[in-house]
Design a protein around this motif. Structure first.
Motif: not given
Length: 144
Positions: A1-8, A64-68
């Protein structure tokens, strides 16, 4: 799903505008434990003297910026010494450096604000329920 992983487990520094009696600002070691599933995110924060928990979280991606950005509203469970009020606040952290760092700002109703810089130290969150446990599992590397 192209969702960034922040788990950790993330470790870093909180820099606050709160001033001590000697007029120096605070710089505090902090640990975030972020638990992420397909549908949910939760954030716990731990310092030696205070614990926090997120109440509302959002992982925002700009196509547009690929910022998360990880944005959240939090509540501090431990009251500040000498104060008899509940502390709440909000944070806005940007996921950077190949998803290995979170960097941004927070604000509270105390009123204080500051900067957070965190680095990913592990994807394994199990059993990390306080600052001391994170320090035991992943001791900080002393400066040479």
């Amino acid at each position: 799903m192209r969702r960034p992983i922040v788990h950790g487990v993330w470790r870093g520094t909180l820099r606050s505008d709160f001033r001590r009696d000697d007029k120096t600002s605070l710089e505090i070691p902090i640990v975030f434990v972020i638990r992420q599933t397909y549908l949910t995110i939760s954030i716990e924060s731990f310092t030696k003297s205070q614990e926090g928990e997120s109440k509302l979280e959002a992982l925002i991606q700009n196509g547009r910026t690929e910022a998360t950005r990880l944005c959240y509203v939090f509540e501090l469970r431990k009251q500040y010494q000498g104060e008899n009020k509940l502390t709440t606040g909000a944070g806005d952290l940007r996921l950077i450096n190949n998803s290995k760092q979170l960097k941004g700002y927070y604000w509270t109703n105390s009123p204080t604000y500051g900067e957070l810089q965190l680095e990913l130290i592990s994807r394994e969150c199990g059993g990390v329920d306080c600052f001391e446990e994170a320090e035991r599992k992943w001791p900080p590397i002393p400066f040479a």
